[in-house]
Scaffold this active site. Structure first.
Site, PDB file in Angstrom:
ATOM      1  N   TYR A 136       0.855  -1.191   0.000  1.00  0.00           N
ATOM      2  CA  TYR A 136       0.000   0.000   0.000  1.00  0.00           C
ATOM      3  C   TYR A 136       0.887   1.234   0.000  1.00  0.00           C
ATOM      4  CZ  TYR A 136      -3.602   3.300   1.723  1.00  0.00           C
ATOM      5  OH  TYR A 136      -4.457   4.362   1.889  1.00  0.00           O
ATOM      6  N   LYS A 164      -1.673  -1.622  -3.833  1.00  0.00           N
ATOM      7  CA  LYS A 164      -2.646  -0.536  -3.844  1.00  0.00           C
ATOM      8  C   LYS A 164      -1.852   0.736  -4.055  1.00  0.00           C
ATOM      9  CE  LYS A 164      -5.974   1.987  -0.975  1.00  0.00           C
ATOM     10  NZ  LYS A 164      -6.584   2.111   0.375  1.00  0.00           N
TER      11      LYS A 164
END
Length: 299
Positions: A136, A164
């Site tokens: 992320y 992500k």
């Protein structure tokens, strides 16, 4: 390796009036999401207010959501920390609970160099080799950017299975796509950039808006995949005002307000986050009315 699908919802954490976690509503919301376009539920990410949850609250949320969805959606546990040792311990605990993967955010505040970032994620992966990890990258919150060459090195580790990407930089997403295997999924971390990122090779989105429009997001992504670009664009443009309204102030303040407006009793946020102010609330109400979402109920 596990396929997390196209639409991953970064689920909010419902709170009661006294600020305690409302696990019953969390279970109900998880079931609703799994039935309305969400392939995977991300529990205790930033949208879930992880900075102000205790680890015990987070572990209970992982268990509650897993039990609620009963295989109708996968569950990813937010286990990131700016302490590698703490992230490893949390990830190992989540693995024993039975989650399908973990979300590991770039360490925040201490701003490690790229070598430190690589070693941080490598250590977590090695500590839980059977549990898939989704990286992320959100430099606007962490203060450090996970650069494409580092992502490419991390993609070589078997259980680091995707990213992500929330830098908001299409050039960076393109470079990640260029440097990583084509089966290494890139997920947009911003709803409004989902369609543009699909065009440069992303697979889907880790979404906030999917609390409200998960089915439409699925339709948009599937339309793009089969070459119906105009249809995908029409859905994107229809939802674009919602995407922007949900980030008119710090996430998850607007999405919690929106959910309350459509009938979900999810409460407010823990300090230092606050209630949505009147301007944000009015903007949300207007957009929800335009999309006929105020008619939605929790049934």
């Amino acid at each position: 390796m596990v396929d997390f699908g196209r639409v991953l919802t970064a689920m909010i954490t419902p709170l009661r009036e006294d600020g305690s976690v409302n696990y019953d509503v969390a279970a109900e919301l998880a079931v609703h999401l799994a039935s309305n376009g969400t392939d995977t539920i991300v529990v205790c990410g930033t949208t879930g207010e992880s900075p102000t949850l205790t680890w015990d609250e987070e572990y209970q949320l992982f268990s509650v959501v897993l039990q609620a969805v009963q295989g109708k959606a996968l569950v990813i546990a937010g286990c990131g920390s700016n302490s590698t040792k703490e992230a490893i311990a949390a990830t190992q605990k989540a693995a024993t609970i039975g989650v399908h993967g973990t979300l590991q955010v770039v360490p925040y505040y201490n701003k490690p160099p790229q070598a430190g970032l690589y070693q941080h994620f490598q250590a977590i992966a090695q500590a839980t080799p059977e549990l898939p990890i989704l990286l992320y990258n959100v430099p606007g919150r962490t203060g450090q950017n996970l650069l494409p060459p580092t992502v490419a090195r991390l993609a070589e580790i078997d259980n680091i299975v995707g990213i992500k990407e929330s830098s908001g930089n299409l050039d960076q997403a393109s470079e990640i796509r260029r440097l990583t295997p084509k089966d290494f999924p890139i997920y947009s971390g911003d709803d409004y950039l989902t369609l543009p990122l699909l065009a440069v090779g992303a697979k889907g989105v880790v979404s906030v808006a999917s609390h409200l429009v998960g089915n439409q997001l699925q339709q948009m992504i599937q339309a793009f995949e089969i070459g119906q670009v105009q249809s995908a664009r029409e859905i994107h443009l229809q939802l674009f005002p919602l995407f922007k309204a949900l980030f008119a102030t710090t996430n998850p303040i607007p999405i919690k307000k929106a959910l309350n407006l459509v009938g979900w009793n999810v409460g407010s946020s823990r300090l230092p986050l606050t209630e949505a102010d009147p301007e944000v609330s009015q903007k949300l109400e207007t957009v929800l009315q335009e999309l006929n979402l105020l008619k939605a109920t929790t049934s």
